[in-house]
Structure formats: C-alpha cells, structure tokens
Design an enzyme around this catalytic site. Sequence first.
Site, PDB file in Angstrom:
ATOM      1  N   LYS A  71     -24.290 -49.175  53.392  1.00 36.83           N
ATOM      2  CA  LYS A  71     -25.040 -50.310  52.183  1.00 36.83           C
ATOM      3  C   LYS A  71     -23.572 -51.131  52.126  1.00 36.83           C
ATOM      4  O   LYS A  71     -23.679 -52.292  51.854  1.00 36.83           O
ATOM      5  CB  LYS A  71     -25.649 -49.596  50.858  1.00 36.83           C
ATOM      6  CG  LYS A  71     -26.531 -49.286  51.903  1.00 36.83           C
ATOM      7  CD  LYS A  71     -27.735 -48.833  51.028  1.00 36.83           C
ATOM      8  CE  LYS A  71     -29.354 -48.355  51.317  1.00 36.83           C
ATOM      9  NZ  LYS A  71     -29.975 -47.951  50.120  1.00 36.83           N
ATOM     10  N   GLU A  83     -28.723 -62.537  45.112  1.00 37.62           N
ATOM     11  CA  GLU A  83     -28.144 -62.328  43.895  1.00 37.62           C
ATOM     12  C   GLU A  83     -28.376 -61.095  43.161  1.00 37.62           C
ATOM     13  O   GLU A  83     -27.940 -59.644  42.630  1.00 37.62           O
ATOM     14  CB  GLU A  83     -29.341 -63.083  42.625  1.00 37.62           C
ATOM     15  CG  GLU A  83     -28.306 -63.038  40.964  1.00 37.62           C
ATOM     16  CD  GLU A  83     -29.470 -63.410  40.011  1.00 37.62           C
ATOM     17  OE1 GLU A  83     -29.139 -63.578  38.767  1.00 37.62           O
ATOM     18  OE2 GLU A  83     -30.166 -64.031  39.817  1.00 37.62           O
ATOM     19  N   ASN A  92     -29.241 -53.576  51.977  1.00 39.13           N
ATOM     20  CA  ASN A  92     -29.747 -53.189  52.382  1.00 39.13           C
ATOM     21  C   ASN A  92     -30.214 -53.134  53.471  1.00 39.13           C
ATOM     22  O   ASN A  92     -31.996 -53.245  54.730  1.00 39.13           O
ATOM     23  CB  ASN A  92     -31.003 -51.851  51.780  1.00 39.13           C
ATOM     24  CG  ASN A  92     -31.787 -52.440  50.985  1.00 39.13           C
ATOM     25  OD1 ASN A  92     -32.289 -53.565  51.570  1.00 39.13           O
ATOM     26  ND2 ASN A  92     -33.326 -51.475  51.500  1.00 39.13           N
ATOM     27  N   ASP A 108     -34.688 -52.353  48.119  1.00 38.27           N
ATOM     28  CA  ASP A 108     -35.006 -51.345  47.805  1.00 38.27           C
ATOM     29  C   ASP A 108     -35.476 -51.271  45.630  1.00 38.27           C
ATOM     30  O   ASP A 108     -36.641 -50.751  45.240  1.00 38.27           O
ATOM     31  CB  ASP A 108     -33.709 -50.607  47.050  1.00 38.27           C
ATOM     32  CG  ASP A 108     -33.110 -50.015  48.275  1.00 38.27           C
ATOM     33  OD1 ASP A 108     -33.954 -49.514  49.180  1.00 38.27           O
ATOM     34  OD2 ASP A 108     -32.012 -49.791  48.870  1.00 38.27           O
ATOM     35  N   GLY A 136     -25.677 -45.366  43.259  1.00 37.73           N
ATOM     36  CA  GLY A 136     -25.647 -46.532  44.233  1.00 37.73           C
ATOM     37  C   GLY A 136     -27.122 -46.800  44.715  1.00 37.73           C
ATOM     38  O   GLY A 136     -28.186 -48.130  43.777  1.00 37.73           O
ATOM     39  N   ASN A 157     -26.668 -41.035  32.482  1.00 39.25           N
ATOM     40  CA  ASN A 157     -25.996 -40.372  33.556  1.00 39.25           C
ATOM     41  C   ASN A 157     -25.071 -39.306  33.226  1.00 39.25           C
ATOM     42  O   ASN A 157     -24.229 -38.570  31.982  1.00 39.25           O
ATOM     43  CB  ASN A 157     -24.819 -41.593  34.252  1.00 39.25           C
ATOM     44  CG  ASN A 157     -24.748 -40.922  35.575  1.00 39.25           C
ATOM     45  OD1 ASN A 157     -25.814 -40.614  37.160  1.00 39.25           O
ATOM     46  ND2 ASN A 157     -22.962 -41.115  35.633  1.00 39.25           N
ATOM     47  N   GLN A 255     -40.396 -51.810  50.169  1.00 33.52           N
ATOM     48  CA  GLN A 255     -38.641 -52.212  50.754  1.00 33.52           C
ATOM     49  C   GLN A 255     -38.764 -52.734  51.516  1.00 33.52           C
ATOM     50  O   GLN A 255     -38.947 -53.893  52.184  1.00 33.52           O
ATOM     51  CB  GLN A 255     -38.080 -51.023  49.845  1.00 33.52           C
ATOM     52  CG  GLN A 255     -37.696 -49.995  50.664  1.00 33.52           C
ATOM     53  CD  GLN A 255     -37.331 -50.153  51.771  1.00 33.52           C
ATOM     54  OE1 GLN A 255     -36.455 -51.324  52.126  1.00 33.52           O
ATOM     55  NE2 GLN A 255     -37.850 -49.688  53.118  1.00 33.52           N
TER      56      GLN A 255
END
Length: 285
Positions: A71, A83, A92, A108, A136, A157, A255
């Site tokens: 990707k 954008e 993707n 996605d 990602g 995270n 998607q």
Amino acid sequence: MDLYCVMGNPVEHSRSPRIHARFAELCGQQMDYSRRLVPVGAFAEGVAAFRREAAERGDTARGCNVTVPFKFDAAALAQHTSERAVLAQAVNTLRFEADGSIHADNTDGIGLVNDIVRNAAVPLAGRELLLIGAGGAAAGVLGPLLDAGAARIVVANRTVGKAMALVQRHAALALRHGAVLEAWALDEVSGNFDVVVNATASSLAGDAVPVRAQVLRPGSLAVDLMYGPAAAGFMAWAEAHGAVPRDGLGMLVEQAAEAFEIWRGVRPPGAQVLAELRASLAAGR
C-alpha cells in the site's frame, strides 16, 4: 476486455475477485478481475508487467486493488492521489488512465463508513468514536470517519507518539469539520463511546482486546476491521459487555464497491453482495 486485479503477497486468500465478479454481473459490466502474486520489493515491476501483458493480448489493464505489503509502494507509484489517500499515506486502489498516468485512492475508510451508516444503520454524525490503533489500518479510516461528521474521535495506541502523529496529520481536517480529535495511550483511555473501532492486529494474533470494557456504552457499536474467525474474540468481548458487535466483512465489500465505482462509474449494490457473501460463508462455501 478490461482487466483488473488485486496485487499482494500473499494474495491467494483474497475475496476481491469473487466480489468484483458479482458486482460486474449485477451492473452489466464486461470486465475480468484476477489475483496477482507480486514479489516483495517488486511492486512497480508487477504493475508494469500487468499492463504490458494485457496489451500483448489485445486487452486493456484499467486498474488494480492493492493489499499488504504494497500500500505504501502504490502511493509512491501514482502521479495523481486523492486527498484521503494523501492523509492515509497509503493506497489500496489504482486507476490506470488513458494517458498512461496512474490515479491513486484509498477506499478503506469510506468502505467502513458506508458499512456502518448504510448496512448497520448507525449514524456517525455527532457521535463519539474510539479508534484503537494508529497503524496503516487506522490511518486509512480516520479521514473518512471525520468526513462522516463524528463529533469526537479518540485515537488510542500502545505507543502514544504514533497516535499523536496520526492526529496531527488529520488536525486540519478535524478543524474543518469542527470535530475534537485526541490521542491517548491505550491504558489511559477514559470515558465511553458510541462507536469503538478496532484497527489493531490484536484479533489476528489472538491477543486480548487492548482496551478496558468501560469504553463501551450499552448498545455501542463495536467494529473489528478483521472478519471471520480472526474477529471472533473481539466480537464475543463486545457482546459480553452489552455492545453490538460487527466484523469487517461489510467494510471489505463496501471498499470494493467504492473502487468499482472509481473504475467503472457505476455504483454496485454493496448491501446485496454483502448479504450473499455472508450467507455463502455461513454455508461453508
């Protein structure tokens, strides 16, 4: 014949050929979609070979989907980038233009949004969201979640610096929408949310859910971007704590629907194909 494919390594597990073949059938489009295994480190060569081989047969390569680990390679290959793909820093979907140039996009995030809003019938406008992970997958969905009108998104995270970097990259978009965008460490997340999205690889690895159950409100939507057995643990956790679980199969189909429209200019019936795919998988086909 117009040719499309999905490129990845590995790629034999991909359901994209099945999904796009059904889209083409339902929309009356003449096209062929295949899988192509590309050696790691040779993505540009793989794209060039696909286009060259199509021309040698008298066909035309029109585009491709891109899965791991390419990707980022795909983003570097394009002359024109949407954008949302720029914000995600990953691609993707590639569309091959008549002048030889390549247009890149990332479908996605809009796929996730469409699955939540259309298929799950859960509005995102004005809602509070928790996005678990800052890799990602999270980067691919954050922009479209902001575009969908979320009032507040917390990116959590394990390494908070990575979450902060992702938030900073999307700060202007959040400001444009009047949304609150925050970065937190996983073990410091407080409060609860209308929608919780797991964009980590914890499900794939069989690890425990990386946040406390207190992040869930009664009836919250809890979405794992994985699907099938990989999502089972997260979905069981969500259901056990009063949330509504959902896997990533709908995102996969939606998607693909977005990519199909980019290529063909026709919107396929994502909900119908999703229902058919769920029924087929339940039957073991």
